[in-house]
Design an enzyme around this catalytic site. Structure first.
Site, PDB file in Angstrom:
ATOM      1  N   ASP A   1      31.118   0.995  -0.563  1.00  0.00           N
ATOM      2  CA  ASP A   1      30.758   2.363  -0.171  1.00  0.00           C
ATOM      3  C   ASP A   1      29.741   2.979  -1.127  1.00  0.00           C
ATOM      4  OD1 ASP A   1      32.315   2.480   2.068  1.00  0.00           O
ATOM      5  OD2 ASP A   1      33.681   4.042   1.346  1.00  0.00           O
TER       6      ASP A   1
ATOM      7  N   HIS B   1      31.973  14.360  -0.709  1.00  0.00           N
ATOM      8  CA  HIS B   1      33.135  13.541  -1.104  1.00  0.00           C
ATOM      9  C   HIS B   1      33.213  13.260  -2.603  1.00  0.00           C
ATOM     10  CE1 HIS B   1      34.243  12.897   3.021  1.00  0.00           C
ATOM     11  NE2 HIS B   1      33.137  12.247   3.304  1.00  0.00           N
TER      12      HIS B   1
ATOM     13  N   GLY C   1      32.857   7.857  -0.873  1.00  0.00           N
ATOM     14  CA  GLY C   1      32.263   8.099   0.439  1.00  0.00           C
ATOM     15  C   GLY C   1      30.763   8.289   0.421  1.00  0.00           C
TER      16      GLY C   1
ATOM     17  N   ASP D   1      31.170  18.423   8.994  1.00  0.00           N
ATOM     18  CA  ASP D   1      31.076  16.959   8.983  1.00  0.00           C
ATOM     19  C   ASP D   1      32.330  16.371   9.651  1.00  0.00           C
ATOM     20  OD1 ASP D   1      29.445  14.802   6.969  1.00  0.00           O
ATOM     21  OD2 ASP D   1      31.488  14.167   7.475  1.00  0.00           O
TER      22      ASP D   1
ATOM     23  N   HIS E   1      34.098  14.040   8.660  1.00  0.00           N
ATOM     24  CA  HIS E   1      35.085  13.699   7.624  1.00  0.00           C
ATOM     25  C   HIS E   1      35.540  14.960   6.884  1.00  0.00           C
ATOM     26  CE1 HIS E   1      32.564  10.006   8.089  1.00  0.00           C
ATOM     27  NE2 HIS E   1      33.747   9.417   8.060  1.00  0.00           N
TER      28      HIS E   1
ATOM     29  N   ASP F   1      27.799  13.438  11.763  1.00  0.00           N
ATOM     30  CA  ASP F   1      28.528  12.230  12.151  1.00  0.00           C
ATOM     31  C   ASP F   1      29.654  12.523  13.152  1.00  0.00           C
ATOM     32  OD1 ASP F   1      29.749  13.594  10.080  1.00  0.00           O
ATOM     33  OD2 ASP F   1      29.870  11.873   8.726  1.00  0.00           O
TER      34      ASP F   1
ATOM     35  N   TYR G   1      25.004   8.945  10.834  1.00  0.00           N
ATOM     36  CA  TYR G   1      24.615   7.542  10.647  1.00  0.00           C
ATOM     37  C   TYR G   1      23.966   6.931  11.883  1.00  0.00           C
ATOM     38  CZ  TYR G   1      27.364   8.898   6.769  1.00  0.00           C
ATOM     39  OH  TYR G   1      27.811   9.614   5.690  1.00  0.00           O
TER      40      TYR G   1
HETATM   41 ZN   LIG Z   1      30.968  12.349   7.136  1.00  0.00          ZN
END
Ligand SMILES: [Zn+2]
Length: 391
Positions: A88, A130, A138, A166, A168, A255, A299
């Site tokens: 990562d 992150h 991340g 986001d 996440h 994302d 992404y």
């Molecule tokens: Zn993300």
């Protein structure tokens, strides 16, 4: 809007390159700026080049030993730890310098707002939410969002709202201010049971003395524009109205798109455009018009990120684009040279309708259950009634 918005951008941001086939390819930033430029969104806008953040500023949220590790990693013969050198977070040449530059970009955006030069500022290279106090996570080395918020706290602001859209959980920013009642972090993300990093539950509410200033709204995989916006509007405006921030900081990761290869929400570029317009309205209504917008994840490098963040730049600049505007031929031919045979969109829309029905507290869908869980966890801490649709 009065004063012109500040746009922080320089090609040097592209040096944050995790290499190989890592998903966080900086081409997404380059393609965004090229698209925004080709569409005239940046006409007459003086792009502000960032300077690298100082160690003292990075150490607002990171340990000195972590900075040392980041600096030494590219030339070290052994594992430096701190989450570096993983798949990562691979080590790359000039990692510290490239990471410090992204922090500097977000700091410069914050500075423009603090000095009153601009009411809004945007840095699409930022949003590395992150990164933790003593380790990378991340794809994020330094947490530019948290550094910018910390700096604002020392430069005239004592109530800051951070809204993270986001896919996440915005775990690094939540952790940095978990015990600080001056910062309300709100993260809307895919259910942590189904997605890394596995945190971001409604019961994560903030530490002692800061209860209710961490807010989490996890949404089921497959959630589309209408339900995402329904949930957002059922939670976020009410809390901002109660908290009364002096500035709104947003992490605008894309994302959450249906085509994103790393996650499972199902938003469209049209949904993203609607989110940015909603964030702008919230900044105007609840934060005196002050809006610091940062990038984040995303992404699908060619089909999604450039269009969604061009909408973001246009929204920050009050130059909203008609979704039906065609993509300029010059941009399409450049993008198709990068990825021959890749199917590219032809306009700034996915053809989706981001309209939504407001939450009414009655329905019992999975999204409405998520809304209820978050409202019941956090609304009472702000004197709001979780079951009253007017709150
Ligand atoms: Zn993300």
């Amino acid at each position: 809007m009065g004063k012109a918005a500040a746009v922080v951008w320089d090609q040097s941001f592209l040096g944050y390159d995790l290499g190989g086939d890592h998903p966080l390819n900086p081409v997404r930033l380059d393609l965004t700026i090229r698209l925004a430029t080709a569409l005239g969104v940046l006409d007459g806008v003086g792009l502000i080049a960032p300077e690298a953040a100082t160690d003292a500023d990075i150490e607002r949220v990171h340990t000195a030993s972590y900075l040392t590790a980041v600096r030494e990693a590219p030339s070290s013969a052994w594992d430096v730890g701190h989450g570096l050198g993983t798949s990562d977070n691979p080590v790359f040449d000039r990692m510290h310098e490239a990471s410090a530059l992204i922090v500097g970009g977000s700091l410069e955006a914050a500075r423009r707002i603090a000095t009153g030069e601009s009411d809004r500022a945007v840095s699409i290279a930022g949003g590395l939410h992150h990164a933790m106090r003593d380790h990378a996570a991340g794809f994020c080395v330094y947490n530019d969002c948290a550094v910018a918020i910390s700096w604002l706290l020392d430069n005239g602001f004592d109530r800051i709202a951070y809204v993270d859209v986001d896919v996440h959980h915005g775990d690094g920013v939540q952790n940095a201010f978990y015990d600080d009642p001056r910062v309300m972090t709100i993260s809307v993300h895919q259910n942590p049971m189904t997605l890394w990093p596995g945190t971001g539950w409604p019961a994560e509410l903030g530490g002692k003395g800061a209860e209710g200033t961490a807010v989490n709204l996890p949404l089921p995989p497959g959630t589309r524009d209408g339900n995402w916006l329904r949930a957002f509007h059922a939670v976020v405006p009410g809390l901002l109205g109660a908290f009364r921030p002096q500035v709104l900081v947003t992490q605008c990761g894309v994302d959450s798109h249906q085509e994103d290869p790393l996650a499972d929400l199902a938003l469209s570029v049209d949904g993203h455009r609607a989110i940015y317009r909603a964030l702008r309205d919230l900044a105007e209504t609840y934060a005196g018009g002050k809006w610091l917008a940062l990038g984040g994840g995303g992404y699908e490098l060619l089909r999604v990120v450039p269009r969604s963040w061009t909408h973001l730049l246009a929204t920050v600049l009050d130059r909203d684009l008609d979704p039906n505007v065609p993509l300029p031929a010059s941009w399409v031919s450049h993008a198709s040279r990068l990825a021959p045979g890749w199917s590219l969109p032809s306009s700034m829309t996915d053809g989706a309708d981001p309209g939504f029905t407001p939450w009414d507290g009655d329905a019992d869908t999975p999204v409405d259950a998520a809304v209820r869980n978050t409202r019941r966890a956090v609304f009472p801490l702000h004197g709001l009634d979780p079951d009253d649709r007017r709150d």
